[in-house]
Structures are given as structure tokens and as C-alpha cells.
Design an enzyme around this catalytic site. Structure first.
Site, PDB file in Angstrom:
ATOM      1  N   ASN A 253     -23.523  29.286 -66.603  1.00 55.73           N
ATOM      2  CA  ASN A 253     -24.623  30.239 -66.837  1.00 55.73           C
ATOM      3  C   ASN A 253     -24.451  31.062 -68.121  1.00 55.73           C
ATOM      4  O   ASN A 253     -25.433  31.374 -68.790  1.00 55.73           O
ATOM      5  CB  ASN A 253     -24.875  31.115 -65.610  1.00 55.73           C
ATOM      6  CG  ASN A 253     -23.729  32.014 -65.258  1.00 55.73           C
ATOM      7  OD1 ASN A 253     -22.585  31.740 -65.616  1.00 55.73           O
ATOM      8  ND2 ASN A 253     -24.008  33.099 -64.570  1.00 55.73           N
TER       9      ASN A 253
ATOM     10  N   GLU B  18     -11.932  41.875 -66.266  1.00 54.96           N
ATOM     11  CA  GLU B  18     -12.051  41.353 -67.632  1.00 54.96           C
ATOM     12  C   GLU B  18     -12.644  42.436 -68.512  1.00 54.96           C
ATOM     13  O   GLU B  18     -13.136  43.460 -68.035  1.00 54.96           O
ATOM     14  CB  GLU B  18     -12.913  40.085 -67.638  1.00 54.96           C
ATOM     15  CG  GLU B  18     -12.234  38.961 -66.879  1.00 54.96           C
ATOM     16  CD  GLU B  18     -12.841  37.594 -67.122  1.00 54.96           C
ATOM     17  OE1 GLU B  18     -13.969  37.360 -66.671  1.00 54.96           O
ATOM     18  OE2 GLU B  18     -12.176  36.752 -67.768  1.00 54.96           O
TER      19      GLU B  18
ATOM     20  N   CYS C  20     -24.511  36.576 -62.387  1.00 54.25           N
ATOM     21  CA  CYS C  20     -23.751  37.117 -61.250  1.00 54.25           C
ATOM     22  C   CYS C  20     -24.103  38.581 -60.975  1.00 54.25           C
ATOM     23  O   CYS C  20     -23.892  39.068 -59.881  1.00 54.25           O
ATOM     24  CB  CYS C  20     -22.261  36.963 -61.514  1.00 54.25           C
ATOM     25  SG  CYS C  20     -21.792  37.645 -63.097  1.00 54.25           S
TER      26      CYS C  20
ATOM     27  N   GLU D 268     -13.476  35.765 -61.204  1.00 52.16           N
ATOM     28  CA  GLU D 268     -14.785  36.437 -61.312  1.00 52.16           C
ATOM     29  C   GLU D 268     -15.767  35.552 -60.574  1.00 52.16           C
ATOM     30  O   GLU D 268     -16.124  34.480 -61.065  1.00 52.16           O
ATOM     31  CB  GLU D 268     -15.198  36.566 -62.792  1.00 52.16           C
ATOM     32  CG  GLU D 268     -14.273  37.400 -63.648  1.00 52.16           C
ATOM     33  CD  GLU D 268     -14.378  38.885 -63.366  1.00 52.16           C
ATOM     34  OE1 GLU D 268     -15.270  39.313 -62.615  1.00 52.16           O
ATOM     35  OE2 GLU D 268     -13.532  39.636 -63.900  1.00 52.16           O
TER      36      GLU D 268
HETATM   37  P1  NAD Z   1     -18.643  26.590 -60.067  1.00 45.28           P
HETATM   38  O1  NAD Z   1     -17.681  27.339 -59.227  1.00 45.28           O
HETATM   39  O2  NAD Z   1     -19.327  25.418 -59.474  1.00 45.28           O
HETATM   40  O3  NAD Z   1     -17.931  26.058 -61.387  1.00 45.28           O
HETATM   41  C1  NAD Z   1     -17.219  26.924 -62.245  1.00 45.28           C
HETATM   42  C2  NAD Z   1     -16.127  26.136 -62.955  1.00 45.28           C
HETATM   43  O4  NAD Z   1     -15.139  25.757 -61.996  1.00 45.28           O
HETATM   44  C3  NAD Z   1     -16.631  24.824 -63.590  1.00 45.28           C
HETATM   45  O5  NAD Z   1     -15.993  24.639 -64.833  1.00 45.28           O
HETATM   46  C4  NAD Z   1     -16.182  23.795 -62.578  1.00 45.28           C
HETATM   47  O6  NAD Z   1     -16.033  22.512 -63.146  1.00 45.28           O
HETATM   48  C5  NAD Z   1     -14.864  24.378 -62.112  1.00 45.28           C
HETATM   49  N1  NAD Z   1     -14.377  23.892 -60.815  1.00 45.28           N
HETATM   50  C6  NAD Z   1     -15.094  23.485 -59.757  1.00 45.28           C
HETATM   51  N2  NAD Z   1     -14.275  23.096 -58.754  1.00 45.28           N
HETATM   52  C7  NAD Z   1     -13.009  23.278 -59.193  1.00 45.28           C
HETATM   53  C8  NAD Z   1     -11.723  23.059 -58.623  1.00 45.28           C
HETATM   54  N3  NAD Z   1     -11.565  22.563 -57.402  1.00 45.28           N
HETATM   55  N4  NAD Z   1     -10.628  23.367 -59.358  1.00 45.28           N
HETATM   56  C9  NAD Z   1     -10.761  23.895 -60.597  1.00 45.28           C
HETATM   57  N5  NAD Z   1     -11.955  24.085 -61.201  1.00 45.28           N
HETATM   58  C10 NAD Z   1     -13.069  23.798 -60.492  1.00 45.28           C
HETATM   59  O7  NAD Z   1     -19.691  27.671 -60.603  1.00 45.28           O
HETATM   60  P2  NAD Z   1     -20.983  27.423 -61.489  1.00 45.28           P
HETATM   61  O8  NAD Z   1     -22.041  26.807 -60.606  1.00 45.28           O
HETATM   62  O9  NAD Z   1     -20.636  26.761 -62.761  1.00 45.28           O
HETATM   63  O10 NAD Z   1     -21.397  28.937 -61.857  1.00 45.28           O
HETATM   64  C11 NAD Z   1     -22.166  29.731 -61.035  1.00 45.28           C
HETATM   65  C12 NAD Z   1     -21.296  30.694 -60.238  1.00 45.28           C
HETATM   66  O11 NAD Z   1     -20.510  31.493 -61.116  1.00 45.28           O
HETATM   67  C13 NAD Z   1     -22.106  31.685 -59.428  1.00 45.28           C
HETATM   68  O12 NAD Z   1     -21.546  31.822 -58.146  1.00 45.28           O
HETATM   69  C14 NAD Z   1     -21.971  32.986 -60.199  1.00 45.28           C
HETATM   70  O13 NAD Z   1     -22.153  34.144 -59.446  1.00 45.28           O
HETATM   71  C15 NAD Z   1     -20.593  32.858 -60.725  1.00 45.28           C
HETATM   72  N6  NAD Z   1     -20.416  33.743 -61.873  1.00 45.28           N
HETATM   73  C16 NAD Z   1     -19.650  34.856 -61.729  1.00 45.28           C
HETATM   74  C17 NAD Z   1     -19.499  35.733 -62.791  1.00 45.28           C
HETATM   75  C18 NAD Z   1     -18.654  36.962 -62.643  1.00 45.28           C
HETATM   76  O14 NAD Z   1     -18.328  37.559 -63.668  1.00 45.28           O
HETATM   77  N7  NAD Z   1     -18.284  37.372 -61.453  1.00 45.28           N
HETATM   78  C19 NAD Z   1     -20.131  35.474 -64.008  1.00 45.28           C
HETATM   79  C20 NAD Z   1     -20.907  34.322 -64.122  1.00 45.28           C
HETATM   80  C21 NAD Z   1     -21.037  33.448 -63.046  1.00 45.28           C
END
Ligand code: NAD
Length: 488
Positions: free
Chosen positions: A159, A469, A291, A257
Site C-alpha cells: 500500500n 518507527e 493502516c 507494524e
Molecule cells: P501482507 O502481510 O500480506 O504482506 C506484507 C509483506 O509480508 C509482503 O512483502 C509479503 O510478501 C510478506 N509476507 C507474507 N507472508 C510472509 C511470511 N510467511 N514470511 C515473511 N514474509 C511474508 O500485507 P499486505 O497485504 O501487503 O499489506 C496490507 C496490510 O499491511 C494491512 O493489514 C495493513 O493494515 C498493513 N499495514 C500496516 C501499516 C502499519 O504501519 N501498521 C502500514 C501499512 C500497511
């Protein structure tokens, strides 16, 4: 074959990995096509790695570590500044890639790239302020110093792939850690171009590496391989849980995060116009795929009939379309999954008694047919049994619940497994402060919807994560404390 003839013929971005200072293909030779969520056009082709590539990147980072951690903070700062300059020089190109792969409006992409450069500049200076302590006691003297943890891993979501990469690369490198970045597998182009620009600012080989591939393969190897000492993830709560479990084997340091479900409380004395405008902005920015999006609105009964029409007006004013067009405010959702989840949450709410005040469906017209577009949606008369109030929708939906008192609003606001951001609008600042003290979230905003500031810590409570962060807290996440004792 790495990029096949068909891929080469198309006018697409080609994204390789960065390992040990070299731009390389994956060992398997596999590639994937990246598509524009606005129309499904192919926009890039990327090398897809596996655990072997992840291992090579970690080894490169390990080799580069001793010299990098011994280098002076001033030198690391100079290289980060130079990386930031490079990013700005390529800002147009990186922003265009970002819009093509995730759909957000070009002006937002440009802002994201500029923000990422500012993060690098900030940590270039913050790295000089990693101070220690000298402690005198009866039997000896102690020196308390802070040292880089070692090889760190950054795993980022789609995102805000550029900005969120900078939140990790900036402090890690400034602290003296080396790093392997794993960008989101379906949107790796802009984050890779950003990392390359940072590397080409003059970093020694292996200090910053990038590997592509599925989280379950490449991400998992980066987490489980004994070389990595620190994992920083931004992603879904479920991914954070998986990483926490697997990092536990070797007790690795974690920053997580994760998801959010931010409440937005409108008090009877609020400046209603300003509250409604800000609410629309924070609910629909990046099509709600944020998020810190406003996810749950609690409005005092007595002002609901003034607030709601203004919010609906704000939602209807947004221009939805292909992010490449200059007048567009809101692009498509990122994927079919996002679109389905948004529709399901709305259907669930309507079934349980919610009323759609605007949106609730994709826009009509030929230009929208192939993309994951959805109109900004306002729902009235929701309650806490509905999925929109319990789960992260990650779509352009603003659900409203009318409340009899602000006490009630605060207890609903806290009735969530998430605790990332919370918003309250009131003209009584003292009341706002007291409410902020009661809200369970890492960031609480009174009369603003901007919790993210380079100079202040950002992170979640409860299932929204661990660690902070940005600010000086951001660099602490990459440092270990060491006590050196001198006997007298
Ligand atoms: P996601 O968890 O599907 O993927 C995030 C990253 O993790 C990707 O690079 C993915 O390939 C990797 N990943 C997935 N499974 C993994 C595993 N088993 N081991 C290691 N890496 C793995 O999230 P997304 O769909 O890309 O992003 C959306 C989510 O991110 C939402 O839940 C959103 O709230 C969250 N988000 C949080 C913040 C924050 O600051 N708290 C900011 C932006 C997005």
C-alpha cells in the site's frame, strides 16, 4: 531464460534483484508480470526469487557488516543523504512506476517518494546522535554503548511500498546494520527502484540488498535463516503472528507494524465542517487502503444530522479513476481480493441493518470495466456486530454509528483487537486530552487526522504491532545495548 522475448518486446519496467551490489536475476530464472490494477495492462516484469536467493542476499549483507558497522556515523550519513538526492532525482520515474503497479493517483505517488527521501535525510543526521552513558559506582566504572544489531530484514506491503521501505532502510543503515529488503511480491517495482537509487548513492556492495518473491518462500527464509538478527515487517496482523512464531526459534528482534481499525469520534462541540472534511480525507485516501484509515465513525447523536450530510458530500466530491489522470483523487483498489473483501463487508453490514448513503458499488462506465474500482461509500446505522466494525476492510468505506455519549464512543473505540491510530474532534482541548488518555492506540489525534510525523514515534498497541518507527525511537529498533564494565 530470464526475461523472455514477449516480455522484452513489451514496453515494461524490468526489475531484477540487488545482491552484493549487483543487479541479478533469480537463480531459478522465474519471472512474473506486474499488472496495472486500473486496467490489467502489464506494466512490469520482475525476477522471482526463492530461498536460495534470499540466502545469498543474507550472506552478502553478512560480509558487508563488519566494515559498515565500523564506519563513522558521519560517513553513513553522507551516503544516506546522497541516496536521498538520487531518489529525488528519479522521483518522477519512481512515482510513475508506483502509480502503474498499485493504482494510486500520481500526485500521491510523487508525495510518497518525496517523503521517503526525507526519511533518509532525517536518519542521515539521527545516526550521529546514537549516544552512550558513562556510569560511576563504588566498585567500578561502566560504559553503556549502543551497537548495531547486525543483519536486518525489511519486509514491506504494497500500500505504501516506497515510504515504508524508507522507514526501515533509513534507521537500519544509519545505525550501522546492513539490510535485505523484500518488497511486496505483487508491487515490487517502485520499492526496488527506490532501493537501487539509495544503493547508487555510493553504498558499498552488500550493505543494501533486495530480493523478490513470495512471502511464504523468500520472506520465510529471511525470517528463519540464522544470519538475520532483526526482522522489521509492515503487513497484516496474521503475517506478523507467523513471523513472531518463527522468529521465536532464535529469539530475533522484531518490529511489527500491522493492521489497524481506527475509530473517529465526533463530539457534540466539534467543528463539524472540519471534522467531516478530515474524516472524508482519512477514510478515502489511497482508496481506504491505509493502516491509519478512518474505519469506525462514532458520532454524537445530537450532531449526527449535521455531520453525516457533510461527510457524504465529501465522499461524492472525490473523482475516481485511473491514477495516471491528473484530476483523479482516488484510484482503483489494489486487487480483486481487496474488491471482494470491500463488497463482502458492505453486504454483511446491509444484511444486518446498515443503510448505504452513497457509493456501495463500482462506478459505471467503460473506463472502469477492467479495473478494481469502487465508489467511496458511507454507511449509516452500523453496529458492532458487523464485519466493517470488527475487521480491517482496507477499502473506501466509512461506517457510522450514532452514540448517546462520548463515554460510550470511547468504550466502542477500545472494543477492538487493533490499536494503531484513533481520532477525536472536539473544541474543548482539555476534554480531548482526557479522551486521548483513555483511547487505546499508539497514536491519538485531537482535531487532526495526521498521526504520521517524521519526528514522532509511530506504531501500534494490541494486535497492531510491536516497536516504533520514525523519530529517534525508529533507530533504537536497530541497536543493541552493551554494558562495558571496568573494574577498579
Ligand atoms: P501482507 O502481510 O500480506 O504482506 C506484507 C509483506 O509480508 C509482503 O512483502 C509479503 O510478501 C510478506 N509476507 C507474507 N507472508 C510472509 C511470511 N510467511 N514470511 C515473511 N514474509 C511474508 O500485507 P499486505 O497485504 O501487503 O499489506 C496490507 C496490510 O499491511 C494491512 O493489514 C495493513 O493494515 C498493513 N499495514 C500496516 C501499516 C502499519 O504501519 N501498521 C502500514 C501499512 C500497511
Amino acid at each position: 531464460m530470464y526475461f523472455d522475448a514477449m516480455e522484452m518486446e513489451m514496453d515494461m519496467h524490468r526489475s531484477r534483484m540487488l545482491i552484493d551490489g549487483q543487479s541479478v536475476h533469480s537463480l531459478s530464472g522465474q519471472t512474473a508480470i506486474i499488472r496495472n490494477p486500473a486496467n490489467q495492462d502489464p506494466v512490469g516484469v520482475v525476477s522471482v526469487g526463492d530461498s536460495r536467493d534470499a540466502g545469498l542476499a543474507l550472506e552478502a549483507a553478512q560480509r558487508a557488516l563488519p566494515a559498515w558497522k565500523e564506519s563513522s556515523p558521519e560517513m553513513r550519513g553522507r551516503l544516506l543523504h546522497s541516496g536521498a538526492e538520487n531518489v529525488l532525482r528519479r522521483a518522477d520515474e519512481i512515482a510513475r512506476m508506483l502509480t502503474l503497479e498499485v493504482g494510486k493517483p500520481l500526485k500521491d505517488s510523487r508525495r510518497e517518494v518525496e517523503a521517503a527521501a526525507r526519511v533518509l535525510d532525517y536518519y542521515a543526521e539521527e545516526g550521529r546522535r546514537v549516544f552512550g552513558q558513562w556510569i560511576q559506582s563504588e566498585k567500578g566504572r561502566s560504559l553503556v554503548v549502543r551497537e548495531p544489531i547486525g543483519v536486518a530484514v525489511a519486509i514491506t506491503p504494497w500500500n505504501y511500498p516506497v515510504d515504508l521501505t524508507s522507514w526501515k532502510v533509513g534507521p537500519a543503515l544509519a545505525a550501522g546494520c546492513t539490510m535485505v529488503v523484500k518488497p511486496p511480491s505483487k508491487a515490487p517495482l517502485a520499492a526496488t527502484a527506490f532501493s537501487l537509487a539509495v544503493h547508487e548513492g555510493g553504498l558499498p556492495p552488500g550493505v543494501l540488498n533486495v530480493v523478490h518473491g513470495p512471502g511464504s518462500v523468500v520472506g520465510a527464509e529471511l525470517v528463519e535463516n540464522p544470519i538475520s538478527r532483526k526482522i522489521s515487517l509492515t503487513g497484516e496482523t496474521e503475517t506478523g503472528r507467523w513471523i513472531m512464531e518463527h522468529a521465536a526459534t532464535r529469539i530475533k528482534r522484531l518490529s511489527l507494524e500491522l493492521g489497524g481499525s481506527a475509530p473517529f469520534i465526533v463530539c457534540p462541540d466539534a467543528d463539524i465542517e472540519s471534522a467531516a472534511l478530515s474524516c472524508a480525507r482519512r477514510a478515502f485516501a489511497n482508496a481506504g487502503q491505509l493502516c491509519i484509515s478512518v474505519n469506525r465513525i462514532y458520532v454524537a447523536e445530537e450532531v449526527a444530522d449535521r455531520f453525516i450530510p457533510l461527510l457524504v458530500r465529501g465522499a461524492k466530491a472525490l473523482v475516481v479513476g485511473d491514477g495516471q489522470k491528473p484530476d483523479v483523487d482516488m484510484g482503483p483498489l489494489f486487487s480483486q481480493d481487496q474488491l471482494e473483501r470491500t463488497k463482502e463487508h458492505i453486504a454483511d453490514a446491509v444484511l444486518k441493518g446498515a443503510e448505504i448513503l452513497c457509493g456501495g458499488r463500482p462506478p459505471e462506465g467503460e473506463e472502469y470495466e477492467l479495473g478494481y474500482f469502487f465508489l467511496p461509500t458511507v454507511l449509516d446505522h452500523v453496529d458492532h456486530s458487523m464485519r466493517v466494525m470488527q475487521e480491517e476492510t482496507f477499502g473506501p468505506v466509512a461506517p457510522i454509528m450514532r452514540v448517546a455519549s462520548i463515554d460510550e464512543a470511547i468504550s466502542f473505540a477500545n472494543d477492538s483487537r487493533y490499536g494503531l491510530a484513533a481520532y477525536i474532534y472536539t473544541q474543548d482541548l482539555l476534554f480531548g486530552l482526557r479522551a486521548a488518555e483513555r483511547l487505546e492506540a499508539g497514536s491519538v489525534c485531537v482535531n487532526t487526522v495526521s498521526p504520521v510525523d517524521l519526528h514522532t514515534p509511530f506504531g501500534g498497541w494490541k494486535e497492531s504491532g510491536l516497536g516504533r518507527e520514525l523519530s529517534s525511537s525508529g533507530i533504537d529498533e536497530y541497536l543493541e545495548v552493551k554494558h562495558i564494565r571496568l573494574g577498579l
